[in-house]
Design a protein around this motif. Structure first.
Motif, short mmCIF file in Angstrom:
data_model
loop_
_atom_site.label_atom_id
_atom_site.label_comp_id
_atom_site.label_asym_id
_atom_site.label_seq_id
_atom_site.Cartn_x
_atom_site.Cartn_y
_atom_site.Cartn_z
N ILE A 146 0.86 -1.18 0.00
CA ILE A 146 0.00 0.00 0.00
C ILE A 146 0.90 1.23 0.00
CG2 ILE A 146 -1.88 1.21 1.11
CD1 ILE A 146 -2.60 -1.58 0.11
N ALA A 147 0.98 1.92 -1.12
CA ALA A 147 1.84 3.10 -1.25
C ALA A 147 1.01 4.34 -0.94
CB ALA A 147 2.43 3.17 -2.64
N ALA A 148 1.26 4.94 0.20
CA ALA A 148 0.50 6.13 0.61
C ALA A 148 1.06 7.40 0.01
CB ALA A 148 0.48 6.23 2.14
N THR A 149 2.37 7.43 -0.30
CA THR A 149 3.01 8.63 -0.83
C THR A 149 2.90 8.66 -2.35
OG1 THR A 149 4.62 8.55 0.97
CG2 THR A 149 5.15 9.96 -0.91
N PRO A 150 2.31 9.71 -2.94
CA PRO A 150 2.19 9.75 -4.40
C PRO A 150 3.55 9.75 -5.10
CG PRO A 150 0.74 11.37 -3.37
CD PRO A 150 1.65 10.85 -2.29
N LEU A 151 3.62 9.03 -6.20
CA LEU A 151 4.80 9.02 -7.05
C LEU A 151 4.56 10.01 -8.19
CD1 LEU A 151 7.46 7.82 -8.21
CD2 LEU A 151 6.03 6.08 -9.31
N HIS A 152 5.58 10.85 -8.48
CA HIS A 152 5.46 11.86 -9.52
C HIS A 152 6.41 11.51 -10.68
CE1 HIS A 152 3.14 14.82 -7.09
NE2 HIS A 152 3.74 14.17 -6.10
N LEU A 153 5.85 11.41 -11.87
CA LEU A 153 6.63 11.25 -13.10
C LEU A 153 6.54 12.56 -13.87
CD1 LEU A 153 5.47 7.69 -14.23
CD2 LEU A 153 7.42 8.31 -12.78
N VAL A 154 7.70 13.16 -14.15
CA VAL A 154 7.75 14.50 -14.73
C VAL A 154 8.44 14.43 -16.09
CG1 VAL A 154 8.41 16.90 -14.36
CG2 VAL A 154 7.95 15.42 -12.39
N PHE A 155 7.77 14.98 -17.11
CA PHE A 155 8.30 14.98 -18.47
C PHE A 155 8.34 16.43 -18.96
CE2 PHE A 155 6.00 11.11 -17.56
CZ PHE A 155 6.94 10.13 -17.87
N VAL A 156 9.55 16.92 -19.22
CA VAL A 156 9.74 18.33 -19.56
C VAL A 156 10.25 18.42 -21.00
CG1 VAL A 156 10.93 20.47 -18.98
CG2 VAL A 156 10.30 18.86 -17.16
N GLY A 157 9.64 19.30 -21.77
CA GLY A 157 10.10 19.58 -23.13
C GLY A 157 10.81 20.92 -23.19
N LYS A 181 -0.70 5.75 -5.79
CA LYS A 181 -1.14 7.05 -6.30
C LYS A 181 -0.04 7.57 -7.21
CE LYS A 181 -3.77 8.29 -2.14
NZ LYS A 181 -3.37 7.11 -1.32
N LEU A 182 -0.40 7.98 -8.42
CA LEU A 182 0.58 8.39 -9.42
C LEU A 182 0.13 9.69 -10.08
CD1 LEU A 182 3.09 7.60 -11.25
CD2 LEU A 182 1.40 6.59 -12.80
N VAL A 183 1.09 10.63 -10.24
CA VAL A 183 0.82 11.89 -10.92
C VAL A 183 1.82 12.05 -12.07
CG1 VAL A 183 0.50 14.37 -10.71
CG2 VAL A 183 0.06 12.90 -8.74
N GLU A 184 1.30 12.26 -13.27
CA GLU A 184 2.14 12.57 -14.43
C GLU A 184 2.08 14.07 -14.69
OE1 GLU A 184 1.88 10.37 -18.19
OE2 GLU A 184 0.50 9.02 -17.15
N HIS A 185 3.26 14.68 -14.86
CA HIS A 185 3.35 16.10 -15.20
C HIS A 185 4.06 16.21 -16.55
CE1 HIS A 185 2.77 17.16 -10.82
NE2 HIS A 185 3.36 15.99 -10.68
N HIS A 186 3.39 16.79 -17.53
CA HIS A 186 4.01 17.06 -18.83
C HIS A 186 4.10 18.58 -18.97
CE1 HIS A 186 3.54 12.86 -20.32
NE2 HIS A 186 2.60 12.87 -19.39
N LEU A 187 5.33 19.11 -18.89
CA LEU A 187 5.54 20.54 -18.73
C LEU A 187 6.45 21.10 -19.81
CD1 LEU A 187 6.26 20.47 -14.88
CD2 LEU A 187 4.05 20.78 -16.01
N GLN A 188 6.36 22.42 -19.98
CA GLN A 188 7.22 23.15 -20.91
C GLN A 188 8.36 23.80 -20.14
OE1 GLN A 188 5.34 26.39 -22.97
NE2 GLN A 188 7.16 26.92 -24.12
#
Length: 419
Positions: A146-157, A181-188
């Motif tokens: 049980i993963a309580a801490t969100p994992l962040h995947l960040v993709f920057v262009g 819990k997973l968050v994807e960030h696609h950023l400039q």
């Protein structure tokens, strides 16, 4: 052969098996308007462009871009992992996060998912990914972890004077009873016109639970093509929210197969069109087992000269009795020069099911506008408040990830002059 395909193929350096896949994609060519899956999204401008492969080393970015994105996080810049900005400390027990390149080097037997092939005419970009993908992320969660801490995947262009292309292949694999819990960030990171072609495999074993948030806020000239293929086993729960807030051309194909009894899917999203942006989202939801459920709530806004395309497909297979499927797609047309195309489809081959789907395209409610104006609000402020409330509705299911999504959405609305 188009300039796009020529430039992408020039970067090939894989196996003979991958060469066959690439040759098949080049032979098929890009899908045209006569292909139903691409009817509302023209690739004529894209096919005339050329892209160079991203260098093997990630370029530097301003660390301030990552402010507010806590560890554990894995960061990619122009398609390449950035050790300088990644921080996987704090991963919960049972969660394993690795780059595709590292797994191919150290544990090639774990990359069997790369062997999947795509044969339909509309799957050219998936074929290109199968032939050219050389990087990505493998997230594996052990049984009952049980993963309580969100994992962040960040993709920057980032821009470096050359239009770059990369092809990512990701795997999210949750074993029985696991939770993440997973968050994807696609950023400039800086102005760019790069090309991102990504394919994600989601595998949820019996009783697994995945809460997945994705924020696509790429640069205004970028191209983002994403396909997500998810398989849910018995009692699995998959909840996701997608925000399409950036890129000149963005397309997301979300395919979910509920193949275990009592599997549950909640998939909501916001499609924010402004300027000359083109947004295309296609849902393909398959109910295969008994007593499965899907709740799909999508909101689209088109302003300026943008175009928003939505296809919501639900197929209830024979034997999938007890299915409960609901799709709602409501859209706001805020400009006479904007366009919205919505196509909900429902195919039922089973008895004893509950299913509903609907789509609307309209303008802001005149009575609500009048009420706000009568309370002293200027017209533009009243329109902005109603537009923002309309867009925030799909975020209600995000739970602990809702604040992150709301911040991104409010910032995008402000930039678009809608808040």
């Amino acid at each position: 052969m188009s300039a796009l395909l020529q430039s992408l193929a020039s970067a090939f350096c894989g196996s003979d098996e991958r060469r066959e896949v690439l040759d098949a994609a080049l032979h098929a060519g890009l899908p045209a308007a006569r292909n139903e899956a691409w009817k509302y999204t023209s690739l004529r401008q894209l096919e005339r462009r050329s892209f160079s492969p991203a260098p093997l080393q990630a370029p530097a970015i301003d660390p301030a871009l990552l402010a507010g994105i806590p560890a554990p996080r894995l960061v990619f810049v122009n398609g390449r992992p950035s050790d300088a900005h990644s921080d996987l400390s704090g991963l919960d027990a049972g969660v394993r996060v690795r780059t595709l390149s590292a797994v191919q080097r150290d544990e090639p037997e774990a990359t069997r998912f790369l062997q999947r092939r795509f044969d339909r005419a509309e799957e050219v970009f998936a074929q290109l990914n199968a032939a050219l993908a050389d990087e990505g992320v493998l997230v594996q969660v052990a049984a009952a972890a049980i993963a309580a801490t969100p994992l962040h995947l960040v993709f920057v262009g980032c821009g470096d004077g050359t239009d770059r292309a990369w092809h990512h292949r990701h795997l999210l694999d949750l074993q029985p009873g696991a939770s993440l819990k997973l968050v994807e960030h696609h950023l400039q990171g800086s102005d760019n016109a790069n090309f991102d072609n990504t394919l994600v495999h989601v595998q949820l074993a019996q009783g697994a639970q995945l809460a997945h948030a994705r924020v696509q806020a790429d640069g205004a000239r970028a191209t983002s093509l994403l396909r997500t293929d998810a398989v849910l086993e018995r009692d699995a729960r998959y909840s996701r929210v997608d925000l399409e807030l950036g890129a000149a051309l963005s397309r997301h194909e979300l395919n979910v197969r509920l193949q275990g009894d009592n599997a549950r899917l909640t998939a909501n999203g916001v499609l924010l069109g402004n300027g000359r942006r083109h947004i295309d989202t296609r849902l393909g939801i398959e109910h295969v087992a008994r007593d499965t459920a899907a709740e799909l709530l999508w909101r689209g806004v088109a302003a300026g000269r943008s175009r928003v395309v939505f296809h919501g497909g639900i197929h209830i297979h024979g034997g999938a009795d007890g299915t409960d499927a609901n799709l709602s797609n409501k859209n706001l047309l805020l400009s006479a020069d904007a366009e919205i195309d919505t196509q909900p489809t429902l195919v039922i081959d089973a008895d004893e099911v509950k299913a509903a789907h609907g789509a609307t395209v309209g303008q802001l409610d005149a009575n609500a506008l009048f009420y706000l104006r009568s309370r002293g609000l200027p017209a533009e402020q009243a329109r902005a408040m109603l537009s923002a409330a309309f867009c925030h509705e799909p975020l209600a299911v995000a739970g602990a990830l809702g604040d992150t999504l709301a911040r991104h959405l409010d910032h995008a609305l402000q930039q678009a002059g809608m808040a």
